[in-house]
Design an enzyme around this catalytic site. Structure first.
Site, PDB file in Angstrom:
ATOM      1  N   SER A  29       0.813  -1.214   0.000  1.00  0.00           N
ATOM      2  CA  SER A  29       0.000   0.000   0.000  1.00  0.00           C
ATOM      3  C   SER A  29       0.848   1.266   0.000  1.00  0.00           C
ATOM      4  O   SER A  29       1.611   1.508  -0.928  1.00  0.00           O
ATOM      5  CB  SER A  29      -0.967  -0.037   1.191  1.00  0.00           C
ATOM      6  OG  SER A  29      -1.958   0.938   1.080  1.00  0.00           O
ATOM      7  N   ASP A  78      -5.741   2.274  -3.195  1.00  0.00           N
ATOM      8  CA  ASP A  78      -6.959   2.035  -2.426  1.00  0.00           C
ATOM      9  C   ASP A  78      -7.357   3.256  -1.606  1.00  0.00           C
ATOM     10  O   ASP A  78      -8.351   3.228  -0.884  1.00  0.00           O
ATOM     11  CB  ASP A  78      -6.830   0.791  -1.535  1.00  0.00           C
ATOM     12  CG  ASP A  78      -5.857   0.955  -0.377  1.00  0.00           C
ATOM     13  OD1 ASP A  78      -5.082   1.935  -0.361  1.00  0.00           O
ATOM     14  OD2 ASP A  78      -5.858   0.083   0.521  1.00  0.00           O
ATOM     15  N   ASP A 125      -2.387   6.263  -3.519  1.00  0.00           N
ATOM     16  CA  ASP A 125      -1.224   5.649  -2.878  1.00  0.00           C
ATOM     17  C   ASP A 125      -0.750   4.474  -3.729  1.00  0.00           C
ATOM     18  O   ASP A 125      -1.218   4.276  -4.848  1.00  0.00           O
ATOM     19  CB  ASP A 125      -1.539   5.235  -1.436  1.00  0.00           C
ATOM     20  CG  ASP A 125      -2.572   4.125  -1.354  1.00  0.00           C
ATOM     21  OD1 ASP A 125      -3.332   3.950  -2.318  1.00  0.00           O
ATOM     22  OD2 ASP A 125      -2.635   3.432  -0.318  1.00  0.00           O
TER      23      ASP A 125
END
Length: 450
Positions: free
Chosen positions: A101, A244, A240
């Protein structure tokens, strides 16, 4: 959380903690667990972000899946929510995303989705962990036609892009600045907004395996703010590494965070009668100004612990269709089952088109209160018992009385470290400093280690 699986899958420094050996086992054991709950050969989608370690871990993970007879569809670089979408719409048994992430390039992670597009449930994760901890691997080793098959499936990306475009409106040449974080959005955001008839300026779209989230993206929006001002864009959109989450920038170059984004989309849905139960799901960290703005609009709130997994749990439990976090995770359940930065960005531009208002006008309805957070080191055994200490309970009560409803105090333990977090919000910086520092001084005196 288990020994290996955290709130967002298995994470660690790639090739040090999250090794190819572990990735192989996750594929093999995860695939086996799936096969025990399926009739026929399970079909699993696998995708990754742009980290240099992604292909290494993908190869090992896929080998593990194939070793227990799984039919693997390899998607290549794709946003995490793209995996969730494709799993649901193409009747797959599961999906696996290789990403960490918003973390830096040295980290990576492996996250499983069930066939419903939601994170794999805790019971399945526990089954996988039990196999990981077993003294030896006694699982079947099929051969010949019993082995799994591998299908390269690059068309999955375009299917996801087309889906996203169907959720938006023609932007009529709106100037849009994009920051793809040198991550998964680098392969899709440009295409999507061109298809929506936007005039675009793009940064963070040159991934080299090492520059994901490095000075760009939703955690570093400064370059995007400058680009918006220089290009005269109506909106800036920062994603990012796995796309998400979204942080927006208005036409003046000012940040529009997850709270404001949720308010703007939530008010729009509420006015159309499309906000389920007229409620937005948020976390305890959402700003007081966000809560007050919702109160003015008569929109209800459901508040959860910090973490998008808790937001999703609350949404599923009670049938809500909008929720998220200040950090930019926004879940719009009418369209997808997980936070989706590009989807959220499209919905934000849709509101701008339909209302005819600039982003700054829409965001101005939420006055963000100054917020301060202090972490205090305490014994692990004490962090959950702080409110049982009379002096701490008394000072919090005193500060809340002084606020008289025009501020907020939150004292909570860290979920992963021996820390007590003291947070306050108030109308001015001076007030918020006073409240936090006063409480923190008492906490340190009573149970602090420093």
């Amino acid at each position: 959380m288990g020994k290996y699986f955290g709130t967002d899958g298995v994470r660690g420094e790639a090739n040090v903690e999250l090794t190819p050996e572990l990735a192989f086992k996750l594929g093999r054991f995860g695939g086996y667990v799936l096969s025990q709950h399926e009739t026929g050969r399970p079909k699993v989608f696998v995708a990754r972000d742009t980290r240099i370690s992604g292909e290494m871990l993908e190869s090992a993970l896929v080998a593990g899946l194939l070793s227990v007879g799984i039919e693997v569809y390899k998607l290549g670089v794709l946003a995490t929510p793209g995996v969730s979408y494709l799993v649901r719409t193409e009747n797959a048994s599961a999906g696996v995303m290789i990403s960490a992430s918003h973390n830096p390039a040295l980290d990576n992670g492996i996250k499983f989705f069930g066939g419903d597009g939601f994170k794999l449930d805790d019971a399945r994760e526990a089954e996988i962990e039990a196999l990981l901890d077993a003294a030896e691997d006694t699982l079947p080793r099929p051969s010949a036609e019993g082995l799994g098959t591998l299908v390269d499936y690059p068309e999955g990306l375009r299917k996801y892009e087309k889906f996203l475009v169907t959720t938006g409106l023609d932007l009529g040449g709106m100037k849009v600045a994009l920051d793809a974080a040198n991550g998964a959005a680098a392969v899709s955001a440009r295409n999507i907004f061109l298809d929506l008839n936007a005039e675009i300026a793009v940064i963070g779209d040159q991934p080299d395996g090492l520059n994901i989230n490095a000075g760009v993206g939703s955690t570093h929006p400064e370059q995007l703010q400058a680009l918006v001002r220089e290009s005269g864009s109506a909106i800036g959109l920062a994603f990012d590494g796995d796309s998400d989450r979204l942080i927006a920038v208005d036409e003046n170059g000012d940040i529009v965070d997850g709270d404001k984004v949720m308010y703007i989309i939530g008010k729009y849905l509420s006015q159309k009668g499309e906000l389920a139960k007229n409620t937005i799901v948020t976390t305890v960290m959402s700003n007081l100004g966000f809560h007050k703005a919702l109160d003015r609009e008569g929109i209800n709130k459901a508040v959860t612990a910090v973490g998008d997994r808790y937001v999703v749990e609350e949404m599923r439990k009670n049938g809500y269709n909008l929720g998220g976090e200040q950090s930019g995770h926004v879940i719009i359940m009418d369209y997808n089952t997980t936070g989706d930065g590009q989807l959220t960005a499209i919905q934000l531009t849709k509101v701008m088109v339909e209302t005819g208002k600039s982003l700054s006008e829409l965001a101005a309805e939420v006055t963000i209160y100054p917020q301060k957070l202090v972490n205090i080191r305490v014994e692990n055994s004490m962090k959950d018992k702080a409110m049982d200490v009379p002096a701490i309970a008394a000072i919090i009560e005193k500060m809340e009385a002084e606020m008289a409803g025009n501020g907020r105090i939150l004292v909570r333990p860290s979920g992963t470290e021996p820390l007590l977090r003291v947070m306050a919000e108030a109308p001015t910086d001076d007030e918020v400093n006073y409240y936090v520092d006063t409480i923190a001084d008492v906490v340190r005196a009573e149970i602090g280690l420093d």
